[in-house]
Design a protein around this motif. Structure first.
Motif: not given
Length: 395
Positions: A134-147
């Motif tokens: 998958r691609f980077v999701s809005p949740v990844d951006s909001d919670f600064r996930q290291k993906v």
């Protein structure tokens, strides 16, 4: 017409009687015309290659780059996104992004890459597609996930083309979990999206100094390329209300890039064409020298022809035709040589499309024949003005 055809026949016979000399004479023209065709092929091929890549990205993209003079003039991501929402009639989507050179590591393997901090909209705006995950999701951006989402070349180099999803990679000292792989987009060339590692925008905070709540680069996808002008107008009006000096921000689209590219291509063609013209001039001087020698060697033949009734114009035409035939043949060989260089050499350059311009081939051929006329004029005139009595006495 009969005299002209006879002059052509005699000129061709003379050329075949002196094959080695004729070959050496047309060599300069061959190189000059070949250089013209190859130069145009390089310039137009480069333009075609870049145009193709730009079309892949999409023509309905507006680039916004902000370089504020002070922090009070900076614009946050949320502020710019709010502006985009208010102008949704012409703006399809916006993605803030940052990009830096970096080094990716996986189990002892290292690979130079570009790390891109972006939001979920980046995929749509850049016309990207996934081969895995998958691609980077809005949740990844909001919670600064290291993906991370890796490009196709990173997958090949670090993971031996195996599925990297679920593995962790080290990018400039920070560990990211791979959640997706991009489909190959730009092939084997360096510094493209295939060499990239895309991570959530704000996850870059711990990697680089700076506050990424204040991003200075935005990709704006318009509803259609026809609306680019309107979007640029609105963006500039919005930025001018916050940033005092116009030079502290820039807003442009693909049409402006293509315009700049056209100017660069035109300049490149002038430079390469100038070099090729020098080759043609050198070839023309060679033709003139060889033809002058030929006139001297054939002085007795010229005297006999004049004695049996040949006019000055007949002699002049014969030598001009010889010169034109030599340069014409040289022009044809030069065109074929130029096309060969394009096929074998230029087309192998990454990012350059093979372009065979028939228009410029005809122009180059015309220039080669014109070269024969110009540089054959002096020898032809010298031959035409020979005194028949003195010519018959010449040994």
């Amino acid at each position: 017409m009969e005299k002209f055809l006879l002059a052509c026949k005699m000129a061709i016979q003379s050329i075949f009687l002196n094959r080695v000399r004729s070959f050496l004479t047309l060599l300069g023209v061959v190189i000059g015309v070949g250089a013209v065709v190859a130069a145009v092929g390089l310039a137009e091929g480069t333009t075609a290659g870049i145009t193709k890549e730009i079309e892949k990205l999409g023509t309905n993209i507006v680039y916004v780059i902000i370089n504020p003079a002070s922090r009070s003039e900076d614009i946050s991501v949320d502020e710019f996104l709010e502006f985009a929402r208010k102008n949704s009639d012409v703006i399809l989507g916006v993605s803030p992004f940052v990009q830096y050179p970096a080094q990716a590591l996986f189990r002892g393997k290292k690979e130079e890459c570009q790390v891109i901090g972006a939001t979920a909209e980046y995929m749509m705006i850049q016309n990207l597609a996934l081969s895995k995950g998958r691609f980077v999701s809005p949740v990844d951006s909001d919670f600064r996930q290291k993906v991370a989402v890796v490009g196709s070349r990173i997958q090949k180099k670090l993971f031996d083309n195996k599925n990297p999803v679920g593995n962790e990679i080290n990018v400039n000292g920070q560990v990211f979990k791979v959640v997706g792989v991009l489909k190959e987009k730009q092939g084997s060339r360096d510094n493209t999206i295939d060499d990239s590692v895309i991570v959530p925008l704000f996850a870059l905070n711990s990697m680089f100094a700076g506050d990424y709540a204040l991003i200075k680069n935005f990709l704006v996808r318009t509803v259609s390329s026809e609306k680019n002008g309107e979007v640029k107008k609105r963006v500039k009006a919005y930025l001018s209300g916050i940033i005092k000096k116009e030079e502290n921000y820039s807003v442009y689209d693909m049409s402006e890039l293509m315009s700049a590219l056209s100017r660069i291509t035109y300049l490149l063609m002038i430079i390469l064409g100038g070099i090729a013209t020098i080759s043609l001039v050198v070839g023309g001087i060679g033709i003139m020298n060889i033809m002058l020698v030929s006139v001297t060697e054939r002085t007795r033949e010229i005297g006999i022809r004049k004695a049996i009734g040949a006019k000055r114009s007949d002699i002049r035409v014969q030598f001009l035709i010889e010169s034109m035939v030599i340069t014409g043949v040289g022009g044809i060989i030069g065109i074929l040589l130029g096309f060969l260089v394009i096929a074998v050499g230029i087309s192998k350059i990454p990012g350059v499309e093979p372009v065979y311009s028939l228009k410029w081939a005809f122009v180059a051929f015309g220039i080669s024949v014109l070269t024969g006329i110009i540089f054959g004029m002096l020898p032809a005139e010298k031959a035409a003005r020979l005194n028949p009595i003195e010519a018959l006495r010449y040994e």
